[in-house]
Motif scaffolding. Structure first.
Motif, mmCIF file in Angstrom:
data_model
loop_
_atom_site.group_PDB
_atom_site.id
_atom_site.type_symbol
_atom_site.label_atom_id
_atom_site.label_comp_id
_atom_site.label_asym_id
_atom_site.label_seq_id
_atom_site.Cartn_x
_atom_site.Cartn_y
_atom_site.Cartn_z
ATOM 1 N N VAL A 37 0.922 3.493 2.122
ATOM 2 C CA VAL A 37 0.826 2.880 3.453
ATOM 3 C C VAL A 37 1.947 3.405 4.346
ATOM 4 C CG1 VAL A 37 1.083 0.717 4.722
ATOM 5 C CG2 VAL A 37 -0.382 0.799 2.697
ATOM 6 N N ASP A 38 3.165 3.458 3.814
ATOM 7 C CA ASP A 38 4.294 4.004 4.575
ATOM 8 C C ASP A 38 3.990 5.433 5.018
ATOM 9 O OD1 ASP A 38 5.589 1.629 3.978
ATOM 10 O OD2 ASP A 38 6.807 2.500 2.367
ATOM 11 N N LEU A 39 3.408 6.215 4.106
ATOM 12 C CA LEU A 39 3.094 7.608 4.419
ATOM 13 C C LEU A 39 2.007 7.700 5.480
ATOM 14 C CD1 LEU A 39 3.756 10.539 3.708
ATOM 15 C CD2 LEU A 39 2.033 10.402 1.884
ATOM 16 N N ALA A 40 1.013 6.811 5.416
ATOM 17 C CA ALA A 40 -0.033 6.796 6.443
ATOM 18 C C ALA A 40 0.553 6.529 7.816
ATOM 19 C CB ALA A 40 -1.078 5.734 6.097
ATOM 20 N N GLU A 41 1.506 5.617 7.885
ATOM 21 C CA GLU A 41 2.194 5.343 9.148
ATOM 22 C C GLU A 41 2.957 6.562 9.626
ATOM 23 O OE1 GLU A 41 4.058 2.350 12.021
ATOM 24 O OE2 GLU A 41 2.135 2.562 10.998
ATOM 25 N N GLU A 42 3.671 7.207 8.711
ATOM 26 C CA GLU A 42 4.478 8.385 9.054
ATOM 27 C C GLU A 42 3.622 9.557 9.536
ATOM 28 O OE1 GLU A 42 6.662 11.877 6.489
ATOM 29 O OE2 GLU A 42 6.857 9.828 5.751
ATOM 30 N N LEU A 43 2.489 9.776 8.876
ATOM 31 C CA LEU A 43 1.668 10.950 9.162
ATOM 32 C C LEU A 43 0.690 10.744 10.313
ATOM 33 C CD1 LEU A 43 0.844 12.099 5.508
ATOM 34 C CD2 LEU A 43 2.499 13.120 7.086
ATOM 35 N N GLY A 44 0.565 9.532 10.816
ATOM 36 C CA GLY A 44 -0.285 9.289 11.971
ATOM 37 C C GLY A 44 -1.724 8.939 11.675
ATOM 38 N N PHE A 45 -2.016 8.525 10.434
ATOM 39 C CA PHE A 45 -3.380 8.093 10.146
ATOM 40 C C PHE A 45 -3.716 6.840 10.954
ATOM 41 C CE2 PHE A 45 -2.721 10.861 6.516
ATOM 42 C CZ PHE A 45 -3.975 11.448 6.355
ATOM 43 N N ALA A 46 -5.008 6.675 11.237
ATOM 44 C CA ALA A 46 -5.433 5.623 12.167
ATOM 45 C C ALA A 46 -5.444 4.244 11.537
ATOM 46 C CB ALA A 46 -6.828 5.948 12.715
ATOM 47 N N HIS A 47 -5.737 4.161 10.237
ATOM 48 C CA HIS A 47 -5.870 2.839 9.625
ATOM 49 C C HIS A 47 -5.558 2.888 8.138
ATOM 50 C CE1 HIS A 47 -10.111 4.385 8.996
ATOM 51 N NE2 HIS A 47 -9.789 4.011 7.769
ATOM 52 N N VAL A 48 -5.338 1.688 7.610
ATOM 53 C CA VAL A 48 -5.236 1.432 6.176
ATOM 54 C C VAL A 48 -6.199 0.293 5.876
ATOM 55 C CG1 VAL A 48 -3.779 0.502 4.347
ATOM 56 C CG2 VAL A 48 -2.853 2.197 5.944
ATOM 57 N N LYS A 49 -7.038 0.448 4.837
ATOM 58 C CA LYS A 49 -8.001 -0.582 4.461
ATOM 59 C C LYS A 49 -7.905 -0.854 2.970
ATOM 60 C CE LYS A 49 -11.624 1.043 7.658
ATOM 61 N NZ LYS A 49 -13.024 1.545 7.658
ATOM 62 N N ILE A 50 -8.453 -1.994 2.561
ATOM 63 C CA ILE A 50 -8.571 -2.305 1.142
ATOM 64 C C ILE A 50 -9.775 -3.216 0.932
ATOM 65 C CG2 ILE A 50 -7.031 -4.312 1.175
ATOM 66 C CD1 ILE A 50 -5.950 -3.225 -1.583
ATOM 67 N N VAL A 51 -10.379 -3.115 -0.252
ATOM 68 C CA VAL A 51 -11.629 -3.809 -0.561
ATOM 69 C C VAL A 51 -11.361 -5.218 -1.093
ATOM 70 C CG1 VAL A 51 -12.789 -1.645 -1.077
ATOM 71 C CG2 VAL A 51 -11.670 -2.931 -2.925
ATOM 72 N N GLU A 52 -12.449 -5.938 -1.350
ATOM 73 C CA GLU A 52 -12.396 -7.214 -2.076
ATOM 74 C C GLU A 52 -13.391 -7.171 -3.230
ATOM 75 O OE1 GLU A 52 -13.529 -11.948 -1.541
ATOM 76 O OE2 GLU A 52 -12.911 -10.827 0.232
ATOM 77 N N HIS A 53 -12.886 -7.300 -4.445
ATOM 78 C CA HIS A 53 -13.719 -7.419 -5.642
ATOM 79 C C HIS A 53 -12.968 -8.235 -6.683
ATOM 80 C CE1 HIS A 53 -17.403 -5.200 -4.974
ATOM 81 N NE2 HIS A 53 -16.730 -4.198 -4.441
ATOM 82 N N TYR A 54 -13.684 -8.556 -7.771
ATOM 83 C CA TYR A 54 -13.124 -9.449 -8.790
ATOM 84 C C TYR A 54 -13.487 -8.978 -10.197
ATOM 85 C CZ TYR A 54 -12.715 -12.571 -4.776
ATOM 86 O OH TYR A 54 -12.410 -13.097 -3.542
ATOM 87 N N PHE A 55 -12.606 -9.282 -11.135
ATOM 88 C CA PHE A 55 -12.881 -9.305 -12.587
ATOM 89 C C PHE A 55 -12.965 -7.949 -13.273
ATOM 90 C CE2 PHE A 55 -15.570 -12.829 -10.714
ATOM 91 C CZ PHE A 55 -14.534 -13.757 -10.739
ATOM 92 N N PHE A 56 -13.593 -6.978 -12.641
ATOM 93 C CA PHE A 56 -13.808 -5.681 -13.267
ATOM 94 C C PHE A 56 -12.752 -4.673 -12.795
ATOM 95 C CE2 PHE A 56 -18.029 -7.618 -13.096
ATOM 96 C CZ PHE A 56 -18.491 -7.408 -14.402
ATOM 97 N N PRO A 57 -12.510 -3.610 -13.563
ATOM 98 C CA PRO A 57 -11.693 -2.520 -13.011
ATOM 99 C C PRO A 57 -12.239 -1.997 -11.676
ATOM 100 C CG PRO A 57 -11.915 -2.229 -15.363
ATOM 101 C CD PRO A 57 -12.824 -3.385 -15.001
ATOM 102 N N TYR A 58 -13.554 -2.118 -11.464
ATOM 103 C CA TYR A 58 -14.156 -1.721 -10.197
ATOM 104 C C TYR A 58 -13.695 -2.679 -9.084
ATOM 105 C CZ TYR A 58 -17.849 -0.564 -6.793
ATOM 106 O OH TYR A 58 -18.542 -0.195 -5.664
ATOM 107 N N GLY A 59 -12.555 -2.363 -8.486
ATOM 108 C CA GLY A 59 -12.042 -3.147 -7.371
ATOM 109 C C GLY A 59 -11.318 -4.415 -7.738
ATOM 110 N N GLY A 60 -11.249 -4.755 -9.031
ATOM 111 C CA GLY A 60 -10.741 -6.067 -9.417
ATOM 112 C C GLY A 60 -9.274 -6.308 -9.149
ATOM 113 N N TYR A 61 -8.509 -5.238 -8.934
ATOM 114 C CA TYR A 61 -7.106 -5.423 -8.568
ATOM 115 C C TYR A 61 -6.945 -5.887 -7.115
ATOM 116 C CZ TYR A 61 -4.469 -3.657 -12.642
ATOM 117 O OH TYR A 61 -3.871 -3.505 -13.866
ATOM 118 N N SER A 62 -8.048 -6.081 -6.419
ATOM 119 C CA SER A 62 -7.950 -6.481 -5.010
ATOM 120 C C SER A 62 -8.828 -7.696 -4.719
ATOM 121 C CB SER A 62 -8.351 -5.318 -4.100
ATOM 122 O OG SER A 62 -8.199 -5.680 -2.740
ATOM 123 N N PRO A 63 -8.476 -8.865 -5.273
ATOM 124 C CA PRO A 63 -9.266 -10.067 -4.989
ATOM 125 C C PRO A 63 -9.015 -10.647 -3.602
ATOM 126 C CG PRO A 63 -7.413 -10.631 -6.388
ATOM 127 C CD PRO A 63 -7.405 -9.134 -6.255
#
Length: 356
Positions: A29-55
């Motif tokens: 995220v810090d690097l995205a700010e430094e390099l001028g990227f337009a946005h940072v996003k993250i998903v919502e999922h549960y329980f599985f390795p498929y996205g589960g680290y982002s409830p």
């Protein structure tokens, strides 16, 4: 084109801890700010390795807000069916204030049967719950003394505090993966669109975008004001063969993760999700080479990825925003940082418009 980054973790404790993943992600995220990227996003999922680290995307984005000043912060997407609309509207309004008005609010229906089962929500209700909740959230953001009488939620009169920093409310996106009707409905409602080219043929996506733009115009919304975000996994290295080797490994691990997450579709049927019983087979026939050849993945040397982006622009238009999936967690932090630096320094500046 505009470019941002999106986090979709597909790792679990056997790969790396949540502490390590989020430490790496926030440094990116810090690097995205430094390099001028337009946005940072993250998903919502549960329980599985498929996205589960982002409830809870809002928790991560609040941390990102505290260490940035410019980059926009997006949910990609949060799931209204799993929260009361008053709660979700309040969390996002609070984040909008903390960040100084930088929130892009993307909402999705969700599609994993195990998630619906865990929350005790019938999967057949997902569309109706989605429409009702998004309507309620927008009213809570933009009106006072709201009285809401829906099928699933009834409340009021209430006036949400804090009011969103962006008026009348943050930009609203609808995230859809497979539904053509969802694209049409998003255009009619004046919602921005977020989708994943990886899950459909190029011709299908072209048709969906034509429909979305036509419905937007027919409904009388401001011409050209719509935002379309497309998400692509992305691995860039100076050596194209190195990028493909790493990209193949990352894609294989991501495919393994989604295969486990959609397994219950083998025994689940829902009128709200026609054809989703084929997801299990689709993950078994997913091949890295065909996805790369079809420009579903942005992988290669800077020159190779520039060529991919020029083709994508010719297919879908140059008024798009691309969200780059740079860190599922399987490759190293250094690999993700290299991808971002090469995109910002050697790929995007040589495209029409550069980093906008």
């Amino acid at each position: 084109m505009k470019f941002g980054i999106v986090f979709f973790p597909t790792v679990g404790p056997a790969d790396k801890s949540g502490t390590q993943y989020f430490d790496e992600a926030l440094c990116l995220v810090d690097l995205a700010e430094e390099l001028g990227f337009a946005h940072v996003k993250i998903v919502e999922h549960y329980f599985f390795p498929y996205g589960g680290y982002s409830p809870d995307p809002v928790t991560f984005l609040a941390a990102a807000a505290g260490r940035t000043r410019r980059v926009r912060l997006g949910t990609s997407a949060t799931i209204p069916a799993f929260q009361h609309p008053v709660k979700l509207a309040g969390k996002l309004a609070m984040l909008d204030n903390i960040s100084g008005g930088r929130v892009d609010a993307a909402f999705g229906r969700a599609f994993l049967p195990d998630e619906f089962a865990a929350f005790g929500i019938p999967i057949d209700e997902s569309k109706d719950r989605f429409v009702e909740s998004v309507t309620a959230i927008k009213r809570l953001w933009s009106e006072e003394d709201v009285v809401f009488e829906g099928r699933y939620h009834r409340f009021g009169p209430v006036t949400l505090l804090p009011r969103p920093a962006q008026q009348p409310h943050p930009p609203v996106f609808v995230t859809t993966a497979r539904s053509a009707e969802s694209c049409a409905e998003a255009g009619r409602a004046g919602h921005n669109l977020q989708t994943v080219p990886n899950v459909m043929a190029t011709e299908e996506l072209q048709d969906r975008l034509r429909t979305y733009r036509a419905e937007w115009a027919a409904a009388g919304h401001t011409p050209g004001a719509e935002q379309i975000h497309l998400t692509y996994p992305c691995v860039v290295a100076e050596d194209g063969e190195e990028a493909r080797r790493k990209g193949r490994y990352d894609d294989d691990r991501n495919t393994t993760a989604i295969r486990a997450a959609v397994a219950s579709w083998a025994t689940t049927r829902s009128t709200a999700y026609p054809g989703y019983e084929n997801l299990v087979k689709a993950t078994q026939t997913s091949h890295f080479e065909s996805k790369l050849d079809g420009n579903k993945l942005l992988i290669g040397s800077p020159e190779q990825v520039r060529g991919q982006l020029e083709q994508i622009s010719s297919w879908f238009g140059d008024d798009l925003t691309l969200s780059l999936g740079v860190h599922s967690g399987h490759l190293s932090f250094e690999d993700a940082a290299t991808t971002m630096r090469l995109m910002a320094e050697q790929v995007i500046p040589k495209l029409k418009g550069g980093l906008a």
